[in-house]
Design an enzyme around this catalytic site. Structure first.
Site, PDB file in Angstrom:
ATOM      1  N   PHE A  56      -0.394  65.595  43.737  1.00 43.91           N
ATOM      2  CA  PHE A  56      -1.186  66.812  43.949  1.00 43.91           C
ATOM      3  C   PHE A  56      -2.491  66.749  43.173  1.00 43.91           C
ATOM      4  CE2 PHE A  56      -2.443  71.114  42.639  1.00 43.91           C
ATOM      5  CZ  PHE A  56      -2.434  71.799  43.848  1.00 43.91           C
TER       6      PHE A  56
ATOM      7  N   CYS B 279       5.636  62.131  40.239  1.00 49.96           N
ATOM      8  CA  CYS B 279       5.298  62.663  41.562  1.00 49.96           C
ATOM      9  C   CYS B 279       4.277  63.786  41.510  1.00 49.96           C
ATOM     10  CB  CYS B 279       6.551  63.099  42.302  1.00 49.96           C
ATOM     11  SG  CYS B 279       7.379  64.576  41.670  1.00 49.96           S
ATOM     12  N   ASP B 280       4.189  64.524  40.397  1.00 53.58           N
ATOM     13  CA  ASP B 280       3.186  65.593  40.280  1.00 53.58           C
ATOM     14  C   ASP B 280       1.774  65.083  40.527  1.00 53.58           C
ATOM     15  OD1 ASP B 280       5.537  65.786  38.712  1.00 53.58           O
ATOM     16  OD2 ASP B 280       4.704  67.339  37.436  1.00 53.58           O
ATOM     17  N   ALA B 281       1.544  63.822  40.152  1.00 56.86           N
ATOM     18  CA  ALA B 281       0.203  63.238  40.252  1.00 56.86           C
ATOM     19  C   ALA B 281      -0.322  63.245  41.678  1.00 56.86           C
ATOM     20  CB  ALA B 281       0.207  61.807  39.709  1.00 56.86           C
TER      21      ALA B 281
END
Length: 389
Positions: free
Chosen positions: A178, A174-176
């Site tokens: 951003f 999920c960081d991707a």
């Protein structure tokens, strides 16, 4: 003299866990004045600029943090573009860095972490650096589009020494969300080439369909956490991971045309997540490292809290979130992360690089924590500027 070369005094002893009295929690609802907010933002920005190569301040950092194009530093540099809108003194360090790095993105041809710094270069192209600053980003993403990856989003760690899962050629964590899609949407706006936006929308939806829990209205960090539960049987949703998502949606919406038919999808997702996150903020203003673990005694964590403060402040200012409902939460979040700033200007209580909730202390900082603080502070200043004008 460049702000990069500023020298600051040595660190004072770190305080204990930042606390706030119950009475203050109940009564403090006044939005600080813009100048007071920006004074705090400058303190953190100046400390980080002065200590950008002082690796002793980040003993737990990966070696990769020493690369300015790596996501750990890039989060700070793109946040500095927001502060530069308020104070032109922060523009030269960005321009200096871009020229020093020849405006390149990271070395991995597909990994989202290596694409975040492109937002700083796009800003530079709009603010005087011209096409020279933009060309490497265009070339990088033209290669991505020409060699589009279509593998599984299942996160299967590689063999020891072989690196991360192959799925990271796509946005399988999920960081991707951003790191990459806001860069692509900004590039589409800057160049007029909608191929970049179309790719971002398609891949964002694929990731969301895979990692978003429609019941909890939160994202799993990656597929390894689908069945992870804590000792009380609660699902594990990582604070900074969901913070990356909320901040990413903000930056996507900020880059999209007002009449873009895709906006409704992102606005709906943003509102749904904001409503859930509102219920998970602790009375002290922080969000727990593991979002559903709101038990007393959970440690403060400044990076996730800063991202949520950023999202709430921006959402109120953009008219997407109800002011009466969300502004008190944004103020509590801002107060919380200001309490995490150490006497010398270092932002403490930043959980170190990871992929799940972990321990955190007052002495722990990272570039991305400072970046999240700058994003929160500039969004709070935007909000306050309208209230006090």
């Amino acid at each position: 003299m460049s702000l990069i070369l500023l020298a600051l005094a040595g660190a004072a002893p770190a305080p204990a866990v930042p606390t706030v009295s119950p009475a203050a929690v109940e009564t403090r609802a006044q939005l600080p004045r813009p100048d007071a907010i920006l004074a705090q933002v400058r303190r953190v920005a100046d400390w980080q600029l002065a200590n950008r190569t002082n690796w002793a301040t980040m003993p737990a950092a990966r070696k990769s943090v020493q690369n300015p194009r790596d996501w750990q530093q890039a989060t700070f540099w793109i946040a500095l573009t927001e502060l530069a809108k308020y104070d032109a003194r922060y523009a030269p360090p960005l321009m200096e860095l871009g020229r020093e790095q020849a405006w390149k993105l990271g070395d991995n041809p597909f990994h989202a972490d290596d694409q975040l710094i492109g937002q700083a270069w796009i800003w530079a192209a709009r603010n005087g650096a011209g096409q020279e600053a933009l060309a490497p980003t265009i070339a990088y993403f033209d290669h991505v589009l020409a060699n589009r990856q279509t593998g599984s989003l299942e996160f299967i760690p590689g063999a020891p020494g072989a690196g991360w899962s192959k799925c990271t050629d796509r946005w399988c964590w999920c960081d991707a969300l951003f790191m990459a899609p806001p860069t692509l949407l900004q590039l589409a706006r800057q160049t007029g080439d909608q191929r970049y936006a179309e790719f971002a929308h398609e891949e964002f939806k694929a990731t969301t369909d895979y990692l978003y829990d429609p019941v909890e209205k939160l994202y799993f960090r990656d597929s390894r956490f689908f069945d992870t539960r804590d000792a009380k049987g609660r699902k594990q949703f990582w604070s900074r991971g969901n913070g990356w998502v909320m901040a990413g949606i903000v930056r996507m919406l900020d880059a999209m045309p007002r009449k873009d038919p895709k906006r409704a999808y992102y606005e709906g997702l943003f509102r749904a997540m904001a409503a859930r996150l509102l219920t998970l903020q602790k009375p002290d203003g922080y969000w727990s490292p593991s979002l559903l673990d709101t038990d007393p005694g959970t440690p403060p964590e400044s990076s996730g809290t800063a991202f949520y403060t950023y999202a709430f402040a921006w959402g109120i200012d953009a008219g997407l979130l109800d002011r009466a409902t969300y502004q008190p939460a944004a103020i509590r979040g801002w107060d919380a992360i200001v309490r995490a700033v150490q006497p010398d200007g270092m932002l403490g209580w930043v959980q170190q690089v990871g992929d799940r909730p972990d321990s955190v202390s007052a002495k722990e900082t990272q570039f991305y924590g400072a970046g999240a603080f700058l994003l929160a502070g500039t969004a709070m200043a935007d909000l306050a500027r309208k209230e006090y004008r």
